[in-house]
Design a protein around this motif. Structure first.
Motif, PDB file in Angstrom:
ATOM      1  N   VAL A  49       1.223  -1.093  -0.374  1.00  0.00           N
ATOM      2  CA  VAL A  49       0.017  -0.160  -0.247  1.00  0.00           C
ATOM      3  C   VAL A  49       1.172   1.407   0.143  1.00  0.00           C
ATOM      4  CG1 VAL A  49      -1.960   1.621   1.162  1.00  0.00           C
ATOM      5  CG2 VAL A  49      -2.079  -0.857   1.224  1.00  0.00           C
ATOM      6  N   LEU A  50       1.877   1.455   0.421  1.00  0.00           N
ATOM      7  CA  LEU A  50       2.679   2.525   0.829  1.00  0.00           C
ATOM      8  C   LEU A  50       3.456   2.313  -0.363  1.00  0.00           C
ATOM      9  CD1 LEU A  50       4.826   1.464   3.961  1.00  0.00           C
ATOM     10  CD2 LEU A  50       3.216   3.638   3.986  1.00  0.00           C
ATOM     11  N   MET A  51       3.699   1.554  -1.326  1.00  0.00           N
ATOM     12  CA  MET A  51       4.607   1.474  -2.694  1.00  0.00           C
ATOM     13  C   MET A  51       3.255   2.569  -3.750  1.00  0.00           C
ATOM     14  SD  MET A  51       7.125  -1.769  -2.814  1.00  0.00           S
ATOM     15  CE  MET A  51       5.815  -2.530  -2.184  1.00  0.00           C
ATOM     16  N   LEU A  52       2.004   1.264  -3.389  1.00  0.00           N
ATOM     17  CA  LEU A  52       1.456   2.453  -3.882  1.00  0.00           C
ATOM     18  C   LEU A  52       1.067   3.708  -4.253  1.00  0.00           C
ATOM     19  CD1 LEU A  52      -0.653   2.026  -6.444  1.00  0.00           C
ATOM     20  CD2 LEU A  52      -2.245   0.972  -4.692  1.00  0.00           C
ATOM     21  N   ARG A  53       1.038   4.516  -3.410  1.00  0.00           N
ATOM     22  CA  ARG A  53       0.799   5.597  -2.764  1.00  0.00           C
ATOM     23  C   ARG A  53       1.383   6.654  -3.297  1.00  0.00           C
ATOM     24  NH1 ARG A  53       2.619   8.972   0.877  1.00  0.00           N
ATOM     25  NH2 ARG A  53       1.103  11.270   1.611  1.00  0.00           N
ATOM     26  N   GLU A  54       3.105   5.945  -3.341  1.00  0.00           N
ATOM     27  CA  GLU A  54       4.426   6.486  -3.956  1.00  0.00           C
ATOM     28  C   GLU A  54       4.442   6.005  -5.483  1.00  0.00           C
ATOM     29  OE1 GLU A  54       7.099   5.438  -0.089  1.00  0.00           O
ATOM     30  OE2 GLU A  54       7.950   4.993  -1.936  1.00  0.00           O
ATOM     31  N   TRP A  55       3.387   5.360  -6.075  1.00  0.00           N
ATOM     32  CA  TRP A  55       3.672   5.448  -7.226  1.00  0.00           C
ATOM     33  C   TRP A  55       3.298   6.085  -7.741  1.00  0.00           C
ATOM     34  CZ3 TRP A  55       6.519   3.150 -10.937  1.00  0.00           C
ATOM     35  CH2 TRP A  55       6.191   2.576 -12.506  1.00  0.00           C
ATOM     36  N   GLN A  56       1.559   6.198  -7.317  1.00  0.00           N
ATOM     37  CA  GLN A  56       0.341   7.617  -7.452  1.00  0.00           C
ATOM     38  C   GLN A  56       0.710   8.704  -7.348  1.00  0.00           C
ATOM     39  OE1 GLN A  56      -3.558   6.236  -5.671  1.00  0.00           O
ATOM     40  NE2 GLN A  56      -4.040   8.602  -5.321  1.00  0.00           N
ATOM     41  N   ARG A  57       1.758   8.777  -6.964  1.00  0.00           N
ATOM     42  CA  ARG A  57       1.996  10.520  -6.373  1.00  0.00           C
ATOM     43  C   ARG A  57       3.235  10.399  -6.916  1.00  0.00           C
ATOM     44  NH1 ARG A  57       2.328  12.513  -0.403  1.00  0.00           N
ATOM     45  NH2 ARG A  57       2.116  14.881  -1.889  1.00  0.00           N
ATOM     46  N   LEU A  58       4.203   9.816  -8.243  1.00  0.00           N
ATOM     47  CA  LEU A  58       5.612  10.876  -8.939  1.00  0.00           C
ATOM     48  C   LEU A  58       5.181  11.091  -9.984  1.00  0.00           C
ATOM     49  CD1 LEU A  58       7.483   7.386  -9.451  1.00  0.00           C
ATOM     50  CD2 LEU A  58       8.064   9.469  -8.059  1.00  0.00           C
ATOM     51  N   PRO A  59       4.321  11.180 -11.130  1.00  0.00           N
ATOM     52  CA  PRO A  59       4.121  12.296 -12.004  1.00  0.00           C
ATOM     53  C   PRO A  59       3.497  13.374 -11.492  1.00  0.00           C
ATOM     54  CG  PRO A  59       2.486  10.277 -11.773  1.00  0.00           C
ATOM     55  CD  PRO A  59       2.713   9.961 -10.653  1.00  0.00           C
ATOM     56  N   ASP A  60       2.626  13.804 -10.230  1.00  0.00           N
ATOM     57  CA  ASP A  60       2.794  14.881 -10.310  1.00  0.00           C
ATOM     58  C   ASP A  60       4.112  15.835  -9.214  1.00  0.00           C
ATOM     59  OD1 ASP A  60      -0.310  15.148 -10.034  1.00  0.00           O
ATOM     60  OD2 ASP A  60       0.339  13.947  -6.862  1.00  0.00           O
ATOM     61  N   GLY A  76      -7.998   1.043  -4.525  1.00  0.00           N
ATOM     62  CA  GLY A  76      -6.429   0.356  -4.408  1.00  0.00           C
ATOM     63  C   GLY A  76      -5.421  -1.048  -3.865  1.00  0.00           C
ATOM     64  N   GLY A  77      -5.585   0.066  -2.747  1.00  0.00           N
ATOM     65  CA  GLY A  77      -4.713  -0.028  -1.766  1.00  0.00           C
ATOM     66  C   GLY A  77      -5.716  -1.921  -0.878  1.00  0.00           C
ATOM     67  N   ALA A  78      -7.213  -1.911  -1.061  1.00  0.00           N
ATOM     68  CA  ALA A  78      -8.308  -2.346  -0.581  1.00  0.00           C
ATOM     69  C   ALA A  78      -8.144  -4.030  -1.081  1.00  0.00           C
ATOM     70  CB  ALA A  78      -9.233  -2.408  -0.759  1.00  0.00           C
ATOM     71  N   ALA A  79      -7.801  -3.632  -2.864  1.00  0.00           N
ATOM     72  CA  ALA A  79      -7.663  -4.623  -3.798  1.00  0.00           C
ATOM     73  C   ALA A  79      -6.298  -5.476  -3.870  1.00  0.00           C
ATOM     74  CB  ALA A  79      -7.400  -3.848  -4.761  1.00  0.00           C
ATOM     75  N   LEU A  80      -5.419  -5.125  -3.728  1.00  0.00           N
ATOM     76  CA  LEU A  80      -3.846  -5.209  -3.219  1.00  0.00           C
ATOM     77  C   LEU A  80      -4.030  -6.189  -1.310  1.00  0.00           C
ATOM     78  CD1 LEU A  80      -1.638  -2.595  -3.648  1.00  0.00           C
ATOM     79  CD2 LEU A  80      -2.107  -4.764  -5.067  1.00  0.00           C
ATOM     80  N   VAL A  81      -4.570  -5.538  -0.434  1.00  0.00           N
ATOM     81  CA  VAL A  81      -4.577  -6.236   1.126  1.00  0.00           C
ATOM     82  C   VAL A  81      -5.510  -7.386   0.511  1.00  0.00           C
ATOM     83  CG1 VAL A  81      -5.280  -6.322   3.153  1.00  0.00           C
ATOM     84  CG2 VAL A  81      -4.434  -4.123   1.958  1.00  0.00           C
ATOM     85  N   LEU A  82      -6.760  -7.659  -0.620  1.00  0.00           N
ATOM     86  CA  LEU A  82      -7.480  -8.502  -0.480  1.00  0.00           C
ATOM     87  C   LEU A  82      -6.740 -10.005  -1.488  1.00  0.00           C
ATOM     88  CD1 LEU A  82     -10.230 -10.357   0.270  1.00  0.00           C
ATOM     89  CD2 LEU A  82     -11.314  -8.515  -2.133  1.00  0.00           C
TER      90      LEU A  82
END
Length: 277
Positions: A49-60, A76-82
């Motif tokens: 979840v932490l990596m997905l958050r960082e990936w989501q912010r890179l284009p900014d 996205g985080g819920a899908a990863l955890v599940l």
């Protein structure tokens, strides 16, 4: 006693921060690996979840101070955890289906970045599921993941040390100007030695073969490093985040593992004749 300027500089150095961060992270990671099961799965899910958050912010870009899209990140985080939980429960097909549909929903919520969003879910999700599957192997699961992590760490350490000591021609200067061919070969050598050494912990394992395979894993791990470096360079970002002092973000610390884990899982599938034991 007042702190001297030299001491203050030493304590604030990047190397010192990296060492202190490692002293905190390594025992936690190794403890989770040792106990396995839901403890290990929980740590993998948190990192994902932490990596997905960082990936989501890179284009900014580097100056972005806005919070990431909370709705997209939550979905996205819920899908990863599940998906990780289902893999832990040995529901492999369901796990991949959840990851796929989660990625589709995640990109639907970010229409301006669809390819980036979908790619991020796959980039983070497949390695996470690979780690869970590898750790839950009925034979040597703990040792396999320990072998994988130590090989990646040895690659990073060897590449840095040999690159600094020898220097020489650059590997791909347009993406990572500090990486050299000497560093790559040094990383492969250190990885091979680490892989061979860990294999000695369990009698009957093909130590020489695992040492040679470790050298291939080193190349894949370095490819993961280059991939993340290229993504950051595309948007003018130095670090993916500031979560880990001296290391940057979770992506900066785990970029090699993200490429190496699926590669090792694929290698194990081949070794088992595609049997999902």
């Amino acid at each position: 006693m007042a702190e001297t300027p030299a001491a203050a500089g030493w304590l604030g150095s990047a190397l010192t921060k990296r060492i202190l961060s490692a002293l905190v992270m390594l025992p936690l990671a190794l403890a989770a690996l040792w106990f396995g099961k839901w403890i290990f799965a929980g740590l993998v899910a948190l990192a994902a979840v932490l990596m997905l958050r960082e990936w989501q912010r890179l284009p900014d870009g580097p100056e972005n101070q806005a919070a990431p899209d909370a709705k997209a990140l939550a979905l996205g985080g819920a899908a990863l955890v599940l998906a990780i939980a289902l893999m832990r429960l040995d529901q492999r097909l369901a796990s991949f289906i959840v990851l796929l549909f989660g990625a589709l929903a995640y990109l639907w919520l970010q229409p301006a970045r669809r390819r980036w969003a979908f790619g991020g879910m796959v980039y983070v999700g497949l390695p996470s599921l690979s780690l869970i599957w590898l750790r839950d192997q009925p034979e040597h699961g703990r040792l396999i993941v320990f072998w994988l992590l130590l090989v990646v760490w040895a690659t990073d350490t060897g590449a840095y040390a040999f690159g600094r000591l020898i220097g020489g021609p650059k590997l791909i200067p347009a993406i990572s100007p500090n990486k050299t061919w000497a560093g790559l070969l040094g990383g492969m050598l250190c990885a091979a030695l680490a892989g061979f050494g860990v294999a000695q912990l369990e009698p009957g394992l093909p130590a020489l073969l695992l040492g040679l395979f470790a050298a291939l894993v080193a190349v894949v791990s370095q490819a993961g490093d280059f991939f993340e470096s290229g993504a950051k360079r595309r948007f003018g970002v130095k670090d993916s985040g500031a979560l880990i002092p001296g290391h940057g973000g979770a992506l900066d610390r785990l970029d090699g593992v993200l490429f190496a884990a699926p590669f090792v899982a694929f290698g194990l599938l081949l070794w088992n004749g595609w049997g999902l034991s």
